[in-house]
Motif scaffolding. Sequence first.
Motif, short mmCIF file in Angstrom:
data_model
loop_
_atom_site.label_atom_id
_atom_site.label_comp_id
_atom_site.label_asym_id
_atom_site.label_seq_id
_atom_site.Cartn_x
_atom_site.Cartn_y
_atom_site.Cartn_z
N ARG A 119 17.42 12.23 6.77
CA ARG A 119 16.66 11.92 7.96
C ARG A 119 17.00 10.53 8.49
O ARG A 119 16.98 10.28 9.69
N LEU A 120 17.34 9.64 7.56
CA LEU A 120 17.68 8.28 7.95
C LEU A 120 19.16 8.13 8.30
O LEU A 120 19.61 7.04 8.61
N GLY B 181 13.58 5.68 10.35
CA GLY B 181 13.48 4.64 9.33
C GLY B 181 13.08 3.29 9.89
O GLY B 181 12.59 3.18 11.01
N ILE C 15 3.40 2.63 3.11
CA ILE C 15 3.73 1.55 4.05
C ILE C 15 5.23 1.56 4.37
O ILE C 15 5.65 1.06 5.42
N GLY C 16 6.03 2.12 3.48
CA GLY C 16 7.48 2.21 3.75
C GLY C 16 8.36 1.54 2.71
O GLY C 16 9.51 1.22 2.99
N LYS C 17 7.84 1.37 1.49
CA LYS C 17 8.62 0.71 0.45
C LYS C 17 9.86 1.54 0.08
O LYS C 17 10.96 1.01 0.02
N SER C 18 9.64 2.83 -0.15
CA SER C 18 10.77 3.68 -0.54
C SER C 18 11.81 3.74 0.58
O SER C 18 13.01 3.73 0.32
N THR C 19 11.32 3.78 1.82
CA THR C 19 12.23 3.84 2.96
C THR C 19 13.08 2.58 3.02
O THR C 19 14.30 2.64 3.17
N MET D 96 8.68 0.57 12.07
CA MET D 96 8.87 1.91 11.50
C MET D 96 9.12 2.87 12.65
O MET D 96 8.27 3.04 13.53
N THR D 97 10.29 3.46 12.66
CA THR D 97 10.62 4.41 13.72
C THR D 97 10.85 5.79 13.10
O THR D 97 10.80 5.93 11.87
N ASP E 214 0.84 -1.20 0.00
CA ASP E 214 0.00 0.00 0.00
C ASP E 214 0.87 1.25 0.00
O ASP E 214 1.97 1.23 0.54
N PRO E 215 0.36 2.35 -0.55
CA PRO E 215 1.11 3.60 -0.49
C PRO E 215 1.36 3.99 0.97
O PRO E 215 0.48 3.81 1.81
N HIS F 284 2.75 -0.06 -6.48
CA HIS F 284 1.70 0.31 -5.53
C HIS F 284 0.49 -0.56 -5.77
O HIS F 284 0.10 -0.80 -6.89
P1 TYD Z 1 7.46 5.60 2.28
O1 TYD Z 1 8.72 4.82 2.30
O2 TYD Z 1 7.48 6.88 1.55
O3 TYD Z 1 6.25 4.71 1.78
P2 TYD Z 1 5.93 4.15 0.32
O4 TYD Z 1 7.14 4.31 -0.51
O5 TYD Z 1 5.56 2.71 0.57
O6 TYD Z 1 4.76 4.91 -0.19
O7 TYD Z 1 7.07 5.81 3.81
C1 TYD Z 1 6.13 6.73 4.13
C2 TYD Z 1 5.73 6.68 5.58
O8 TYD Z 1 6.74 6.29 6.46
C3 TYD Z 1 5.33 8.07 5.96
O9 TYD Z 1 3.99 8.01 6.41
C4 TYD Z 1 6.26 8.47 7.02
C5 TYD Z 1 6.84 7.21 7.52
N1 TYD Z 1 8.25 7.35 7.92
C6 TYD Z 1 8.60 7.23 9.24
O10 TYD Z 1 7.78 7.02 10.12
N2 TYD Z 1 9.93 7.33 9.59
C7 TYD Z 1 10.88 7.55 8.67
O11 TYD Z 1 12.08 7.64 9.02
C8 TYD Z 1 10.51 7.69 7.30
C9 TYD Z 1 11.52 7.96 6.23
C10 TYD Z 1 9.19 7.57 6.95
#
Ligand code: TYD
Length: 462
Positions: free
Chosen positions: A137-138, A271, A99-103, A267-268, A96-97, A215
Amino acid sequence: MARRTLTFVCQNCGAAHNRWQGKCEGCGEWNMLSEEGDTAEARGPGRKPGKGRIFALEPLTGETQDAPRLASGIAELDRVTGGGFVRGSVLLLGGDPGIGKSTLLIQATAALARTGHRAVYISGEEAVAQVRLRAERLGLAKAAVELASETSVEDIIATLSQGAVPRLIVIDSIQTMWTETVESAPGTVTQVRGAAQALIRFAKRSGAAVILVGHVTKDGQIAGPRVVEHMVDAVLSFEGEGSHQFRILRAVKNRFGPTDEIGVFEMTGAGLREVSNPSELFLSERDLGQPGTAVFAGIEGTRPLLVEIQALVAPSTLGTPRRSVVGWDSSRLSMVLAVLEAHCGVKLGAHDVYLNVAGGLRINEPAADLAAAAALVSSLANAPLPADAVYFGEVSLSGAIRPVAQQAARLKEAAKLGFASAVAPEAAKADAPSGIRLTEIGSLAGLVADIAARGKRLKSVS
Ligand code: TYD
Ligand code: MG
């Protein structure tokens, strides 16, 4: 001149129809067909029919010069992929958008770049500055990740074909990519498929490992990455609930590794953090001594995992009582309820039943039957289960409790986390470590009698 043919492609499942219709015959969805032109990629670029290139056939045993796998340095990710990224393979990461994929992927590329490998992160959604900001940030700003914000597949492949072959390429996300070989608008199924095909060809040719982000939207507005699933080598899904910090990475398909392993993250603010002992996490918010909760000693892949199963059984005001389940199979719940009614005299026909697996985890094991049944009966009898007990065992339709796989590992994990007793199938005794008091249960009726007696005893004390 060749006639341009039009096809109507379902944006949900990718099925092609030669005329427009309201309902897709492939997946049954409504209003998903959209008109798309004849595609060059379907024919192959510049090929006349009947003409083919002669290629050499290779033996199965051959030389592979380099280690075929590259560990990412993130243990929970490597556990799910089966030991790292395979050269020349393509992996789809769905979720899902937000959720933390990019992170996860910027963390993975940074970890890889730190070990001296060339890692490239291409974002089609965010500007370079945004990706940089997140990396900062990470605490990853110093990692030698190569960044770009691009969406043209041809440009990306041309750029990446120069210089040393990158070991890892992240494409975030496949829905934003477009290729010139396909006429349809960006975001359509045909474009997603065309772009994925070009990137897969590039991965196979160059030996780079490619990760495509996809997504998954519930309403199916964006072309779902489902069409890509059968083309790639592995499909991982990143799951979690908005209200929880836990994220679970699961392999849905994996040509080079297991599909039953999970990776657990939290998720903290800084990151995703790896959670190497998930049992502690899933039990940390436990309501001790409440009726309707049972601890299930489960196994995910090769790793034992203790989770709390919560049940609420309450008199219903509805004609058809409600059956609601989160994190478990609803047909499995129906079966356990039917066995309780048929073989144990537990009448639930006038009760609403809610079952929930704590922490946002999804359990697929039949071994959870006994724990679910214990939680249900405990709630109905208003009798709390012993706080130091774990439960596991499969319930058969006859009401017998059947042994399950890896009983020793389950009991060992329970002992490690301070549980003193276990309610398990008969013959589990041989597997029990010292320090665990085992109650062997032969039938579900036996369990119900035990819990009911407990309820009465508790009432007579108070
Ligand atoms: P993201 O990786 O952008 O999600 P996706 O690529 O799956 O759409 O993550 C977005 C969410 O993660 C956003 O709601 C904020 C949260 N987040 C944290 O809680 N801590 C972090 O250090 C980071 C980078 C994101
Ligand atoms: Mg993203």
